[in-house]
Design a protein around this motif. Sequence first.
Motif, short mmCIF file in Angstrom:
data_model
loop_
_atom_site.label_atom_id
_atom_site.label_comp_id
_atom_site.label_asym_id
_atom_site.label_seq_id
_atom_site.Cartn_x
_atom_site.Cartn_y
_atom_site.Cartn_z
N GLU A 76 0.81 -1.42 0.01
CA GLU A 76 0.07 0.42 -0.06
C GLU A 76 1.48 1.13 -0.05
O GLU A 76 0.30 2.03 -0.75
CB GLU A 76 -0.31 -0.15 1.39
N ASP A 77 1.89 1.54 1.09
CA ASP A 77 3.03 2.81 0.74
C ASP A 77 3.67 2.85 0.26
O ASP A 77 4.63 3.02 -0.04
CB ASP A 77 3.50 2.37 2.13
N GLY A 78 4.66 1.32 -0.80
CA GLY A 78 5.61 1.09 -1.50
C GLY A 78 7.15 1.25 -0.67
O GLY A 78 8.03 1.18 -1.70
N LEU A 79 6.70 1.03 -0.20
CA LEU A 79 8.18 0.58 0.69
C LEU A 79 9.09 -0.50 0.80
O LEU A 79 10.05 -0.33 0.62
CB LEU A 79 7.83 0.67 2.36
N GLY A 80 8.28 -1.69 0.23
CA GLY A 80 8.81 -2.98 -0.01
C GLY A 80 8.47 -3.68 -1.20
O GLY A 80 6.84 -3.63 -1.40
N ASP A 81 8.87 -4.61 -1.35
CA ASP A 81 7.77 -6.07 -2.39
C ASP A 81 7.39 -6.99 -1.53
O ASP A 81 8.04 -6.85 -0.33
CB ASP A 81 9.17 -6.35 -3.47
N ALA A 82 6.67 -7.56 -2.03
CA ALA A 82 5.49 -8.27 -1.52
C ALA A 82 6.85 -9.81 -1.67
O ALA A 82 7.05 -9.66 -2.40
CB ALA A 82 4.10 -8.74 -1.36
N VAL A 83 6.28 -10.82 -0.68
CA VAL A 83 6.82 -11.45 -1.17
C VAL A 83 5.54 -12.78 -0.29
O VAL A 83 5.22 -13.21 0.32
CB VAL A 83 8.07 -12.32 -0.08
N LEU A 84 4.76 -13.99 -1.48
CA LEU A 84 4.35 -14.61 -1.35
C LEU A 84 4.66 -16.03 -1.10
O LEU A 84 6.07 -16.35 -2.43
CB LEU A 84 3.00 -14.34 -2.28
#
Length: 429
Positions: A274-282
Amino acid sequence: EPVTCSDQNACTIERCVEETRSCERYARDADGDGDPDHHCGGGDCDDDDPLVSSNRPEICGNGRDDDCDGKVDEDDDTCVVPDHDRCDDAFVIDAPGNYALSLFAALPDYAASCAPTSPSVRDVVATIRLPQGPARDIDVVATTPSSSVAIAMPERCGEPGTELGCHGATRGANGNAMARIRARTLEPGSYPLYVFTEADAEVTLRVRFLDPAPKPENETCGTAAVLAPFTQVSATVIDAERDVGSACSAELGDLVYTFTLAETSDVRLRATSEDGLGDAVLSLRSEACALPEDEITCVSGNPALLFQRSLPAGTYFVAVSATAPTDLKLVLEVFPPTEAPADEICEGAPALPHNTTVTVDLTDHTDDVRTGCSTGFADAAYSLVIDEPSDVLLVQRFAQGEHGAVQLSTPACATPEDRLACGIATQSP
């Protein structure tokens, strides 16, 4: 034959580079502050102290020659007084917003569990004042482009004790160093904040006062939260612990969710910062869940898009993490099973024509080629037939903002030993 890299010069540090069978030499810099010893042509008059060098400013009132100009010039107009270096001079933050702090000429005064261990570490102090009213959460993000950064929130300034939060540097989505703390359910009052860097740096603080929210309880496979299809949930990956093993690297811990399929289905998972601070990892995991071998597949990105075709009926788990502390939105989608494309796996893969550009649509592909070249990437496979010994050049072009990989392997195409060559990049081609 073995060679020596020593040049018999005490002013150089030598290193043998086995890969190239060559020697590297560096000017002697015992304290690692970037300024060589003045006995060896550099400007550092105290090569045992990283806070003293010809690259440093003269600090007022500390009784030493910080800038190595040959004089202790604390009374000179050019000397610097570091701002907010101690608890009694803390930078006051009494409202949400963005604030700039300079660590120029700051000294290392305080300790924290996440503080950098570099000899050149320095710190400044802020005081965050929560106004009168109900209890709130304090959320602090510190970023800097020019150094590493860490932040800590002790209970009382200058007194070692229980930390309300402490976070060392991670690398944000834009390449800046960043650290983040969420201190939960705090009563009105003043709360100290230490800011650490490893060099003179400007640090930006983003401070928010939020409604109190408990730390997520779905930390482990045993406490996983139920993930309903087509229902978006929030996942705040800030202070989670790491509980599962994954082939996709993440700087932070993970939160765990679970879902059950009544029949064989295609599954899509999407996680977006939501805030663009990091990439998600699934990480999609089997019912056993916790061990590295329980992982079915994983993917990272912003958004992180994970697709798995024809997943059999049963119970599955999803571990959610990130490359930097961030707030994520997660959604699960379930569809009837579909047929795999002809280029989904190596076995029976269509032929790749020579000297021809082909378009590869990875929309409905999964991560099937597990040879270690590109973990977590959707992939397509083609067969290449050559009739005589040949040089082979493979060039892949892909969308900006994506990560791309291309691989050449033996026909087995199943293990890292089958891989002949691998090219992976974040820029096209």
